[in-house]
Design an enzyme around this catalytic site. Sequence first.
Site, PDB file in Angstrom:
ATOM      1  N   ASP A 228       0.876  -1.170   0.000  1.00 55.99           N
ATOM      2  CA  ASP A 228       0.000   0.000   0.000  1.00 55.99           C
ATOM      3  C   ASP A 228       0.918   1.226   0.000  1.00 55.99           C
ATOM      4  O   ASP A 228       2.019   1.177   0.516  1.00 55.99           O
ATOM      5  CB  ASP A 228      -0.860  -0.060   1.275  1.00 55.99           C
ATOM      6  CG  ASP A 228      -1.387   1.297   1.699  1.00 55.99           C
ATOM      7  OD1 ASP A 228      -2.125   1.887   0.902  1.00 55.99           O
ATOM      8  OD2 ASP A 228      -1.054   1.752   2.813  1.00 55.99           O
TER       9      ASP A 228
ATOM     10  N   GLY B 263     -11.603  16.957  -3.814  1.00 54.41           N
ATOM     11  CA  GLY B 263     -11.098  15.600  -4.015  1.00 54.41           C
ATOM     12  C   GLY B 263     -10.274  15.485  -5.284  1.00 54.41           C
ATOM     13  O   GLY B 263      -9.700  16.463  -5.761  1.00 54.41           O
TER      14      GLY B 263
ATOM     15  N   ARG C 289     -14.759  17.248   8.623  1.00 56.19           N
ATOM     16  CA  ARG C 289     -15.696  16.141   8.879  1.00 56.19           C
ATOM     17  C   ARG C 289     -15.104  14.780   8.523  1.00 56.19           C
ATOM     18  O   ARG C 289     -15.761  13.761   8.680  1.00 56.19           O
ATOM     19  CB  ARG C 289     -16.969  16.351   8.046  1.00 56.19           C
ATOM     20  CG  ARG C 289     -17.594  17.736   8.212  1.00 56.19           C
ATOM     21  CD  ARG C 289     -18.472  17.779   9.437  1.00 56.19           C
ATOM     22  NE  ARG C 289     -19.664  16.965   9.259  1.00 56.19           N
ATOM     23  CZ  ARG C 289     -20.823  17.425   8.812  1.00 56.19           C
ATOM     24  NH1 ARG C 289     -20.955  18.688   8.491  1.00 56.19           N
ATOM     25  NH2 ARG C 289     -21.860  16.627   8.704  1.00 56.19           N
ATOM     26  N   SER C 290     -13.871  14.775   7.994  1.00 55.33           N
ATOM     27  CA  SER C 290     -13.263  13.531   7.525  1.00 55.33           C
ATOM     28  C   SER C 290     -12.103  13.137   8.426  1.00 55.33           C
ATOM     29  O   SER C 290     -11.530  13.985   9.122  1.00 55.33           O
ATOM     30  CB  SER C 290     -12.783  13.737   6.078  1.00 55.33           C
ATOM     31  OG  SER C 290     -11.851  12.743   5.701  1.00 55.33           O
TER      32      SER C 290
ATOM     33  N   GLY D  58     -12.392   6.997  -1.665  1.00 54.62           N
ATOM     34  CA  GLY D  58     -11.456   6.903  -2.783  1.00 54.62           C
ATOM     35  C   GLY D  58     -11.518   8.078  -3.730  1.00 54.62           C
ATOM     36  O   GLY D  58     -10.797   8.124  -4.733  1.00 54.62           O
TER      37      GLY D  58
ATOM     38  N   GLY E 112     -13.174  11.690  -2.533  1.00 51.63           N
ATOM     39  CA  GLY E 112     -13.154  12.975  -1.844  1.00 51.63           C
ATOM     40  C   GLY E 112     -14.417  13.243  -1.055  1.00 51.63           C
ATOM     41  O   GLY E 112     -15.054  12.314  -0.557  1.00 51.63           O
TER      42      GLY E 112
END
Length: 282
Positions: free
Chosen positions: A38, A113, A67-68, A98, A100
Site C-alpha cells: 500500500d 477531491g 468532517r473527515s 477513494g 473525496g
Amino acid sequence: ATPTAVTVGIGRGAELGILIKKGEALEVAGRISCVLFDKTGTLTEGKPEVTDIVGDVLGYAAALEARSRHPIAVAVTERVMREGLEIPGVEEFRAIPGKGLEGKINSQHVIAGNRVLMDEFGVEIPADAGKLESEGKTVVMVAVDGEFKGVIAVSDRINPGATAAVGELERMGIRTAMITGDNRRTAEKVAREVGISTVIAEVLPEDKASRVSDLRSRGVGVAFVGDGINDAPALSEADLGIALGGGTDVAKEAGEVVLVGDDPLDTAAALQLAGKVISRIK
Ligand code: ADP
Ligand code: MG
C-alpha cells in the site's frame, strides 16, 4: 504437534518485532513471489502536510475536511488551525470513498477531491493542475457550484526503510509492486523514489482486494503490506497479510503478521525468517 522450527521461528520473529500469529504463516511466507505494498501510510509515513494552496480554497476545503478522518483531512485541518482561519458550516455532507468529499457551504455546492471526483461532477480541470502531481504530491481539487476554484497539495514523506525494503526483496528475487487510490502521476513519483517499477494506481478502496485475487489467480504468491481500514480486505485476500504495527486495528486483525516497528524492511526479514524455518522443517 508444532514442529520445533516453527516455534523457534515465531520466537525469533517476536525478538525482531515481527509478530507471527500462526505457524502456517511461516510456511505460506516461503511461497511468496510478489510483495504488494500500500502507498499511503506504508511506503510513506501517512502524515501528509499541506505544501501548496492555489486559489482561495482553504476555507471551503477545510469546512469539508473537518468532517473527515482521512490523512489528507488531518493535514488540511492542521494548516487551518495554524492560520487561525474561521471554518464555515457544512450541510448535506457526504464522503465519497477513494474520491473525496461533498457538501453545501452557504448554499453553494462544494466538492474537494481528486480528478475522478471532478469528472463525475463535470468540472473542467485546468491543464496545469498536473504539475504538482508529478512532484509526488496528492492534489485536492476544489470546485464550487461546478466550477474549478483551485487546489491544495499535500505531500507525505517516504517511510524510512521503504527503499531498503524494496531493494532487499528484489535482491531475494521477489517482485515488488505498489497499490494506491492516489492518482497515477503521484504514485509513480513515489514508486520511483523507493525503486518500485510496478504501480497499480487509482484503485477504489473496495477494489484493492480484487487486484490481489487477480494476481493470485495467475499463480503468484502474494504478500500484501498495509496499514489502513481500506487495506483489511486485501490483507485477508493475500496469501500473506502483513500489517504495520502503527496501523489501524482492523488492518492488524486482518494480517497474519504484524510489524511492530512499522519498518517496511521487516517485510524482507519476515520472509527470510520463513525461509530459514522451512529449510529446517523439510
Ligand atoms: P490511499 O490508497 O492513498 O490510502 P484512498 O482510497 O484513501 O487512498 O483515497 C484515494 C484518493 O481519494 C486520495 O488520494 C484523494 O485523492 C481522494 N480522497 C480520499 N479522501 C479524501 C479526502 N478526505 N479529501 C480529499 N481527497 C480525498
Ligand atoms: Mg495506507
